[in-house]
Design a protein around this motif. Structure first.
Motif, PDB file in Angstrom:
ATOM      1  N   PRO A  70      -1.339   5.415  12.573  1.00 58.35           N
ATOM      2  CA  PRO A  70      -0.992   4.005  12.801  1.00 58.35           C
ATOM      3  C   PRO A  70      -2.138   3.058  12.485  1.00 58.35           C
ATOM      4  CG  PRO A  70      -0.121   5.357  14.570  1.00 58.35           C
ATOM      5  CD  PRO A  70      -0.979   6.264  13.733  1.00 58.35           C
ATOM      6  N   SER A  71      -3.369   3.492  12.751  1.00 54.71           N
ATOM      7  CA  SER A  71      -4.520   2.631  12.464  1.00 54.71           C
ATOM      8  C   SER A  71      -4.612   2.297  10.983  1.00 54.71           C
ATOM      9  CB  SER A  71      -5.807   3.306  12.928  1.00 54.71           C
ATOM     10  OG  SER A  71      -5.969   4.568  12.300  1.00 54.71           O
ATOM     11  N   ALA A  72      -4.246   3.240  10.115  1.00 53.13           N
ATOM     12  CA  ALA A  72      -4.262   2.979   8.674  1.00 53.13           C
ATOM     13  C   ALA A  72      -3.212   1.946   8.301  1.00 53.13           C
ATOM     14  CB  ALA A  72      -4.021   4.274   7.904  1.00 53.13           C
ATOM     15  N   LEU A  73      -2.067   2.002   8.965  1.00 54.97           N
ATOM     16  CA  LEU A  73      -1.000   1.042   8.709  1.00 54.97           C
ATOM     17  C   LEU A  73      -1.439  -0.374   9.079  1.00 54.97           C
ATOM     18  CD1 LEU A  73       1.943   0.723   7.821  1.00 54.97           C
ATOM     19  CD2 LEU A  73       2.624   1.235  10.175  1.00 54.97           C
ATOM     20  N   TYR A  74      -2.151  -0.488  10.205  1.00 59.87           N
ATOM     21  CA  TYR A  74      -2.577  -1.803  10.669  1.00 59.87           C
ATOM     22  C   TYR A  74      -3.697  -2.403   9.817  1.00 59.87           C
ATOM     23  CZ  TYR A  74       0.338  -1.619  14.826  1.00 59.87           C
ATOM     24  OH  TYR A  74       1.412  -1.594  15.679  1.00 59.87           O
ATOM     25  N   ASN A  75      -4.223  -1.637   8.884  1.00 60.71           N
ATOM     26  CA  ASN A  75      -5.170  -2.213   7.931  1.00 60.71           C
ATOM     27  C   ASN A  75      -4.467  -3.102   6.913  1.00 60.71           C
ATOM     28  OD1 ASN A  75      -7.529  -1.035   8.946  1.00 60.71           O
ATOM     29  ND2 ASN A  75      -7.218   0.844   7.774  1.00 60.71           N
ATOM     30  N   HIS A  76      -3.131  -2.962   6.810  1.00 62.54           N
ATOM     31  CA  HIS A  76      -2.377  -3.693   5.799  1.00 62.54           C
ATOM     32  C   HIS A  76      -1.396  -4.698   6.397  1.00 62.54           C
ATOM     33  CE1 HIS A  76      -3.765  -1.068   2.493  1.00 62.54           C
ATOM     34  NE2 HIS A  76      -3.800  -0.147   3.441  1.00 62.54           N
ATOM     35  N   VAL A  77      -0.872  -4.410   7.566  1.00 58.61           N
ATOM     36  CA  VAL A  77       0.043  -5.322   8.249  1.00 58.61           C
ATOM     37  C   VAL A  77      -0.369  -5.383   9.714  1.00 58.61           C
ATOM     38  CG1 VAL A  77       2.026  -5.053   6.724  1.00 58.61           C
ATOM     39  CG2 VAL A  77       1.669  -3.399   8.542  1.00 58.61           C
ATOM     40  N   SER A  78      -0.208  -6.549  10.303  1.00 54.44           N
ATOM     41  CA  SER A  78      -0.695  -6.709  11.672  1.00 54.44           C
ATOM     42  C   SER A  78       0.387  -6.512  12.730  1.00 54.44           C
ATOM     43  CB  SER A  78      -1.316  -8.103  11.841  1.00 54.44           C
ATOM     44  OG  SER A  78      -0.358  -9.118  11.590  1.00 54.44           O
ATOM     45  N   SER A  79       1.650  -6.477  12.308  1.00 53.75           N
ATOM     46  CA  SER A  79       2.717  -6.371  13.301  1.00 53.75           C
ATOM     47  C   SER A  79       4.013  -5.918  12.643  1.00 53.75           C
ATOM     48  CB  SER A  79       2.948  -7.729  13.982  1.00 53.75           C
ATOM     49  OG  SER A  79       3.447  -8.665  13.028  1.00 53.75           O
ATOM     50  N   LYS A  80       4.973  -5.609  13.478  1.00 48.05           N
ATOM     51  CA  LYS A  80       6.313  -5.250  13.006  1.00 48.05           C
ATOM     52  C   LYS A  80       6.943  -6.414  12.258  1.00 48.05           C
ATOM     53  CE  LYS A  80      10.671  -3.446  14.898  1.00 48.05           C
ATOM     54  NZ  LYS A  80      11.314  -2.950  16.137  1.00 48.05           N
ATOM     55  N   ARG A  81       6.694  -7.627  12.726  1.00 43.57           N
ATOM     56  CA  ARG A  81       7.238  -8.803  12.039  1.00 43.57           C
ATOM     57  C   ARG A  81       6.711  -8.904  10.616  1.00 43.57           C
ATOM     58  NH1 ARG A  81       5.918 -13.560  10.217  1.00 43.57           N
ATOM     59  NH2 ARG A  81       7.469 -15.247  10.188  1.00 43.57           N
ATOM     60  N   ASP A  82       5.439  -8.596  10.418  1.00 49.30           N
ATOM     61  CA  ASP A  82       4.878  -8.627   9.068  1.00 49.30           C
ATOM     62  C   ASP A  82       5.616  -7.679   8.137  1.00 49.30           C
ATOM     63  OD1 ASP A  82       3.031 -10.433   9.911  1.00 49.30           O
ATOM     64  OD2 ASP A  82       1.277  -9.128   9.699  1.00 49.30           O
ATOM     65  N   VAL A  83       5.969  -6.502   8.647  1.00 50.76           N
ATOM     66  CA  VAL A  83       6.707  -5.527   7.831  1.00 50.76           C
ATOM     67  C   VAL A  83       8.091  -6.070   7.502  1.00 50.76           C
ATOM     68  CG1 VAL A  83       7.628  -3.192   7.714  1.00 50.76           C
ATOM     69  CG2 VAL A  83       5.437  -3.599   8.834  1.00 50.76           C
ATOM     70  N   LEU A  84       8.747  -6.689   8.483  1.00 50.24           N
ATOM     71  CA  LEU A  84      10.076  -7.236   8.252  1.00 50.24           C
ATOM     72  C   LEU A  84      10.043  -8.370   7.229  1.00 50.24           C
ATOM     73  CD1 LEU A  84      11.471  -7.228  11.887  1.00 50.24           C
ATOM     74  CD2 LEU A  84      12.193  -5.768   9.983  1.00 50.24           C
ATOM     75  N   VAL A  85       8.984  -9.159   7.238  1.00 49.44           N
ATOM     76  CA  VAL A  85       8.847 -10.209   6.234  1.00 49.44           C
ATOM     77  C   VAL A  85       8.724  -9.592   4.843  1.00 49.44           C
ATOM     78  CG1 VAL A  85       7.344 -12.045   5.371  1.00 49.44           C
ATOM     79  CG2 VAL A  85       7.899 -11.940   7.798  1.00 49.44           C
ATOM     80  N   LEU A  86       7.972  -8.502   4.735  1.00 49.35           N
ATOM     81  CA  LEU A  86       7.868  -7.801   3.451  1.00 49.35           C
ATOM     82  C   LEU A  86       9.239  -7.296   2.995  1.00 49.35           C
ATOM     83  CD1 LEU A  86       4.631  -5.628   3.947  1.00 49.35           C
ATOM     84  CD2 LEU A  86       4.864  -7.690   2.541  1.00 49.35           C
TER      85      LEU A  86
END
Length: 236
Positions: A70-86
């Motif tokens: 999960p820490s690697a994922l948070y290097n690119h997006v800061s939240s679940k909302r950020d992923v949904l925007v993508l």
């Protein structure tokens, strides 16, 4: 005690591995290129939501899908909302708005609405989320709305009615996207056909008379009604 014997270094000996002729050694530490990127995260999120639904979409589950911490994922997006925007931006990029550039307003809306419905009919688990997701920081989504708004403005819509008109179309489009995935027998009255003769007759008549899919017939009918009704607002 026997005397030591000198043995020449072979082709795979430690001495040869550390010699300049052996080629460059692999660098220790983080790789030069990022393991993750936004496109990969978006694709994994779509895969996860398609498989588990929105309720199964968590950052931890997304990290597992990507086979990263999960820490690697948070290097690119800061939240679940950020992923949904993508995800929202990715899907919206497939919606056709080109006819708004110079085509007649009615045909431009038809092309946009059919394309919009078809894109989201393949991703219905996301509709309840994306339908109410703010568009801030979503460049492709904003570009779609800009093209549609410009087309409405050129067609003579008053500025204060453009957004409500778009929302009216979107409400119909999103609901119709669900209808595309409905089972063929959704309106079958079953054992109660005799007690619902008018409805049963209408269902049977649709199946007999229309070569189109029922979802397409309904969408075309509703879209033309919206075009006629909202189109009248241009002159009001």
């Amino acid at each position: 005690m026997t005397a030591s014997t000198s043995v020449p270094a072979g082709p795979h000996s430690p001495a040869d591995q550390h010699s300049p002729a052996a080629g460059p050694r692999r660098r220790v530490g983080r790789p030069a290129a990022a393991v993750l990127d936004q496109d990969g995260i978006t694709a994994a999120a779509l895969q996860l939501i398609g498989k588990s639904g929105y309720d199964g979409f968590t950052m931890a589950a997304l990290a597992r899908t990507l086979n990263v911490a999960p820490s690697a994922l948070y290097n690119h997006v800061s939240s679940k909302r950020d992923v949904l925007v993508l995800v929202q931006d990715h899907l919206t990029s497939f919606v056709d708005v080109t006819a708004f550039e110079n085509g007649p307003w009615e045909q431009a809306v038809r092309d946009w609405a059919w394309s919009y419905r078809d894109v989201f009919s393949k991703h219905t688990p996301l509709i309840p989320v994306i339908a109410v997701l703010p568009v801030a920081d979503a460049p492709k989504t904003l570009a779609m709305y800009e093209a549609v708004s410009a087309g409405f403005s050129r067609a003579g819509f008053p500025q204060e009615r453009i957004v409500p008109a778009i929302v009216a179309f979107e409400s119909f489009i999103f609901g119709s996207a669900y209808d595309v995935t409905a089972p063929p027998d959704i309106f079958d009255s079953g054992s109660m056909a005799a007690s619902t003769p008018n409805f049963t007759s209408a269902v049977n008549r649709l199946a007999e008379d229309s070569p189109q899919k029922p979802a397409d017939v309904a969408f075309s009918l509703g879209l033309e009604a919206l075009l006629a009704g909202l189109g009248a607002l241009r002159a009001a």
